[in-house]
Design an enzyme around this catalytic site. Structure first.
Site, mmCIF file in Angstrom:
data_model
loop_
_atom_site.group_PDB
_atom_site.id
_atom_site.type_symbol
_atom_site.label_atom_id
_atom_site.label_comp_id
_atom_site.label_asym_id
_atom_site.label_seq_id
_atom_site.Cartn_x
_atom_site.Cartn_y
_atom_site.Cartn_z
ATOM 1 N N ILE A 60 -0.048 -9.289 -6.794
ATOM 2 C CA ILE A 60 0.841 -9.651 -5.696
ATOM 3 C C ILE A 60 2.211 -9.794 -6.350
ATOM 4 O O ILE A 60 2.361 -10.458 -7.374
ATOM 5 C CB ILE A 60 0.371 -10.937 -4.977
ATOM 6 C CG1 ILE A 60 1.364 -11.412 -3.911
ATOM 7 C CG2 ILE A 60 0.072 -12.075 -5.937
ATOM 8 C CD1 ILE A 60 0.830 -12.580 -3.042
ATOM 9 N N SER A 61 3.216 -9.116 -5.778
ATOM 10 C CA SER A 61 4.533 -9.057 -6.414
ATOM 11 C C SER A 61 5.180 -10.440 -6.522
ATOM 12 O O SER A 61 4.869 -11.355 -5.760
ATOM 13 C CB SER A 61 5.464 -8.153 -5.616
ATOM 14 O OG SER A 61 4.885 -6.882 -5.433
ATOM 15 N N GLN A 62 6.113 -10.523 -7.453
ATOM 16 C CA GLN A 62 6.922 -11.729 -7.621
ATOM 17 C C GLN A 62 7.718 -12.003 -6.333
ATOM 18 O O GLN A 62 8.275 -11.074 -5.752
ATOM 19 C CB GLN A 62 7.875 -11.442 -8.784
ATOM 20 C CG GLN A 62 8.785 -12.569 -9.163
ATOM 21 C CD GLN A 62 9.854 -12.108 -10.140
ATOM 22 O OE1 GLN A 62 9.861 -10.945 -10.579
ATOM 23 N NE2 GLN A 62 10.757 -12.997 -10.479
#
Ligand code: SAH
Length: 209
Positions: A60-62
């Site tokens: 899950i992206s930053q």
């Protein structure tokens, strides 16, 4: 106030300091419970400003990158948006707060199943999802006002850009797996596609058959 709420407020302030100035985007991030999108064991880190692992070896992206990409899309509530790489569903949930409809494609059925359960739980009924190879886009639903790709292709995914409406914008990470990648912005102007590089990033690879 719960520990997570305090961390969420801290994250919003950090995003502001890092240059995310659009209040509607900060508001959307505040309204999506990221703790529901990360594995149980990482829940206390849900509001750390970093990428976290999700099942099937994905991430899950930053939050900063989610906010940055969302801002780069210049969304309005009239836009129809394609996302390639549903993953946890977090980015799609943030988009859904800001646009008319989100079409999202994921190649891992187990991830998609979990993401769909979250959309249901959070009443995100404007998100439509499909299992398959998102590198081919979603031709039956094209054109899209905006396209966001959340996995890195070695080359600019021009095939996807063709599913943009006139005046549409696509944001995609481009570059080798594990190597130097750039977030690229492609703007469609009739038959012309104007490309610019935005930000150095690190994404999992776009896997296409
Ligand atoms: N947007 C996601 C980030 C997920 S990471 C989130 O908010 O959690 C990128 C995702 O792209 C992974 O789930 C991966 O399985 C998916 N992916 C990679 N190649 C793909 C392809 N060709 N079609 C659809 N999904 C793909």
């Amino acid at each position: 106030m719960s520990d997570l709420d305090a961390k969420k407020i801290q994250l919003i302030m950090d995003l502001r300091r890092e240059g995310i100035g659009d209040l509607s985007i900060l508001n959307a991030i505040e309204r999506v419970p990221r703790e529901l999108f990360v594995p149980e064991t990482f829940r206390e880190h849900a509001y750390d400003n970093r990428a976290l692992p999700i099942p099937s070896g994905q991430t899950i992206s930053q939050p900063y990158v989610v906010a940055y990409m969302t801002a780069a899309l210049e969304l309005t509530d009239r836009h129809k948006v394609l996302e390639v790489g549903t993953g946890s569903g977090y980015q799609a949930a943030v988009l859904a707060k800001l646009c008319r409809r989100v079409y999202t494609v994921e190649r891992h059925m187990d991830l998609l199943r979990e993401a769909r359960a979250r959309f249901e739980q959070l009443d995100l009924h404007t998100i439509v999802s499909r299992h398959g190879d998102g590198a081919a886009g979603w031709p039956e639903q094209a054109p899209f006002d905006r396209i966001i790709v959340t996995a890195a292709a070695p080359e600019t995914p021009n095939k996807l850009a063709e599913q943009l409406a006139d005046g549409g914008i696509m944001i995609a990470p481009v570059g080798p797996d594990g190597g130097h990648q750039w977030l690229v912005r492609i703007k469609r102007d009739g038959d012309r596609f104007e490309t610019s590089e935005l930000l150095s990033v690190r994404f999992v690879p776009l896997v296409s058959e």
